[in-house]
Design a protein around this motif. Structure first.
Motif, mmCIF file in Angstrom:
data_model
loop_
_atom_site.group_PDB
_atom_site.id
_atom_site.type_symbol
_atom_site.label_atom_id
_atom_site.label_comp_id
_atom_site.label_asym_id
_atom_site.label_seq_id
_atom_site.Cartn_x
_atom_site.Cartn_y
_atom_site.Cartn_z
ATOM 1 N N LEU A 42 0.830 -1.211 0.000
ATOM 2 C CA LEU A 42 0.000 0.000 0.000
ATOM 3 C C LEU A 42 0.860 1.255 0.000
ATOM 4 O O LEU A 42 0.555 2.227 -0.699
ATOM 5 N N LEU A 43 1.942 1.237 0.775
ATOM 6 C CA LEU A 43 2.829 2.393 0.835
ATOM 7 C C LEU A 43 3.523 2.634 -0.506
ATOM 8 O O LEU A 43 3.611 3.773 -0.975
ATOM 9 N N LEU A 44 4.005 1.561 -1.119
ATOM 10 C CA LEU A 44 4.652 1.705 -2.428
ATOM 11 C C LEU A 44 3.665 2.236 -3.471
ATOM 12 O O LEU A 44 4.007 3.108 -4.268
ATOM 13 N N ALA A 45 2.447 1.719 -3.453
ATOM 14 C CA ALA A 45 1.432 2.184 -4.402
ATOM 15 C C ALA A 45 1.108 3.662 -4.178
ATOM 16 O O ALA A 45 0.988 4.436 -5.138
ATOM 17 N N ALA A 46 0.982 4.072 -2.926
ATOM 18 C CA ALA A 46 0.669 5.472 -2.621
ATOM 19 C C ALA A 46 1.809 6.393 -3.054
ATOM 20 O O ALA A 46 1.563 7.470 -3.605
ATOM 21 N N TYR A 47 3.052 5.979 -2.807
ATOM 22 C CA TYR A 47 4.199 6.794 -3.188
ATOM 23 C C TYR A 47 4.286 6.920 -4.710
ATOM 24 O O TYR A 47 4.488 7.994 -5.252
ATOM 25 N N ARG A 48 4.112 5.803 -5.398
ATOM 26 C CA ARG A 48 4.171 5.811 -6.854
ATOM 27 C C ARG A 48 3.018 6.643 -7.424
ATOM 28 O O ARG A 48 3.200 7.427 -8.354
ATOM 29 N N ASP A 49 1.816 6.505 -6.860
ATOM 30 C CA ASP A 49 0.666 7.293 -7.328
ATOM 31 C C ASP A 49 0.930 8.787 -7.175
ATOM 32 O O ASP A 49 0.579 9.577 -8.047
ATOM 33 N N PHE A 50 1.530 9.179 -6.058
ATOM 34 C CA PHE A 50 1.831 10.592 -5.856
ATOM 35 C C PHE A 50 2.785 11.103 -6.935
ATOM 36 O O PHE A 50 2.579 12.159 -7.509
ATOM 37 N N THR A 51 3.817 10.330 -7.221
ATOM 38 C CA THR A 51 4.815 10.782 -8.200
ATOM 39 C C THR A 51 4.287 10.763 -9.627
ATOM 40 O O THR A 51 4.867 11.389 -10.503
ATOM 41 N N ARG A 52 3.189 10.068 -9.853
ATOM 42 C CA ARG A 52 2.609 9.983 -11.206
ATOM 43 C C ARG A 52 1.470 10.979 -11.426
ATOM 44 O O ARG A 52 0.859 10.960 -12.492
ATOM 45 N N ARG A 53 1.179 11.802 -10.472
ATOM 46 C CA ARG A 53 0.088 12.759 -10.652
ATOM 47 C C ARG A 53 0.377 13.645 -11.849
ATOM 48 O O ARG A 53 1.520 14.012 -12.104
ATOM 49 N N PRO A 54 -0.683 14.019 -12.568
ATOM 50 C CA PRO A 54 -0.469 14.877 -13.730
ATOM 51 C C PRO A 54 -0.053 16.286 -13.324
ATOM 52 O O PRO A 54 -0.257 16.706 -12.189
ATOM 53 N N CYS A 71 -5.512 7.624 8.239
ATOM 54 C CA CYS A 71 -5.566 8.949 7.586
ATOM 55 C C CYS A 71 -4.191 9.609 7.519
ATOM 56 O O CYS A 71 -3.959 10.451 6.646
ATOM 57 N N ALA A 72 -3.305 9.262 8.416
ATOM 58 C CA ALA A 72 -1.965 9.855 8.417
ATOM 59 C C ALA A 72 -1.273 9.611 7.083
ATOM 60 O O ALA A 72 -0.484 10.439 6.623
ATOM 61 N N TYR A 73 -1.603 8.486 6.414
ATOM 62 C CA TYR A 73 -0.964 8.145 5.145
ATOM 63 C C TYR A 73 -1.491 8.970 3.971
ATOM 64 O O TYR A 73 -1.045 8.792 2.844
ATOM 65 N N ASP A 74 -2.412 9.888 4.223
ATOM 66 C CA ASP A 74 -2.827 10.829 3.178
ATOM 67 C C ASP A 74 -1.698 11.815 2.885
ATOM 68 O O ASP A 74 -1.676 12.435 1.827
ATOM 69 N N ASP A 75 -0.783 11.970 3.823
ATOM 70 C CA ASP A 75 0.404 12.822 3.665
ATOM 71 C C ASP A 75 1.526 11.938 3.123
ATOM 72 O O ASP A 75 1.941 10.978 3.768
ATOM 73 N N VAL A 76 2.006 12.256 1.928
ATOM 74 C CA VAL A 76 3.016 11.415 1.280
ATOM 75 C C VAL A 76 4.312 11.343 2.083
ATOM 76 O O VAL A 76 5.064 10.376 1.969
ATOM 77 N N THR A 77 4.591 12.330 2.933
ATOM 78 C CA THR A 77 5.809 12.252 3.737
ATOM 79 C C THR A 77 5.691 11.160 4.798
ATOM 80 O O THR A 77 6.690 10.542 5.161
ATOM 81 N N ALA A 103 15.141 4.650 -4.472
ATOM 82 C CA ALA A 103 15.977 5.695 -5.088
ATOM 83 C C ALA A 103 15.345 6.215 -6.373
ATOM 84 O O ALA A 103 15.352 7.426 -6.635
ATOM 85 N N GLY A 104 14.778 5.330 -7.172
ATOM 86 C CA GLY A 104 14.113 5.753 -8.395
ATOM 87 C C GLY A 104 12.888 6.605 -8.120
ATOM 88 O O GLY A 104 12.670 7.646 -8.743
ATOM 89 N N LEU A 105 12.083 6.173 -7.161
ATOM 90 C CA LEU A 105 10.887 6.940 -6.790
ATOM 91 C C LEU A 105 11.272 8.265 -6.141
ATOM 92 O O LEU A 105 10.648 9.299 -6.397
ATOM 93 N N ASP A 106 12.305 8.227 -5.306
ATOM 94 C CA ASP A 106 12.774 9.456 -4.651
ATOM 95 C C ASP A 106 13.259 10.484 -5.665
ATOM 96 O O ASP A 106 13.047 11.686 -5.495
#
Length: 147
Positions: A42-54, A71-77, A103-106
């Protein structure tokens, strides 16, 4: 790979051996609340989704209810904090492979977000409650930050 290790399906672009190591870690749990069965996917999906936003520049959005565990995970940090906890808890080769994925996502996260300017910050604004410096992903521009 043992059947139980794949109970939640494969993890984002990780080898079966690293997926198994993550599953063992998640099932063992521990003192870190970010590590729980199925949470890494879930964390990987959320991080990747954030970086793919248009769009171009992305602004970090704070959680509306940071004290709520989900709800805390609504914040990508907070998502990135969880991924760091998993990374630090993994052994040898799985840790290295997980680190390469992070590293790639970062790199995308750094490129698409803005650093928070230090102007007007009080002493200790970028430190954790225990006094240690906050990680780099916590020092990015939030959507509600003054321009």
């Amino acid at each position: 790979m043992p059947r139980w290790a794949d109970a939640y399906g494969p993890l984002d672009r990780l080898s079966p051996a690293t997926c198994a190591a993550v599953r063992v870690l998640e099932l063992a749990g521990g003192p870190d609340p970010h590590i729980a069965p199925g949470r890494t996917a879930l964390l990987l999906a959320a991080y990747r989704d954030f970086t793919r936003r248009p769009g171009g520049v992305l602004l970090v959005v704070p959680s509306a209810m940071p004290s709520c565990p989900g709800c805390a995970y609504d914040d990508v940090t907070v998502v990135r904090d969880g991924l760091q906890a998993v990374y630090l808890a993994l052994p040898g080769r799985p840790r290295a492979e997980f680190g390469r994925l992070l590293a790639g996502l970062d790199a995308v996260f750094r490129r698409r977000t803005l650093p928070e300017p230090a102007v007007g910050l009080t002493v200790g604004a970028w430190t954790d409650p225990d006094g240690t410096p906050a990680p780099w992903w916590r020092r990015r521009r939030y959507a509600d930050a003054p321009a």
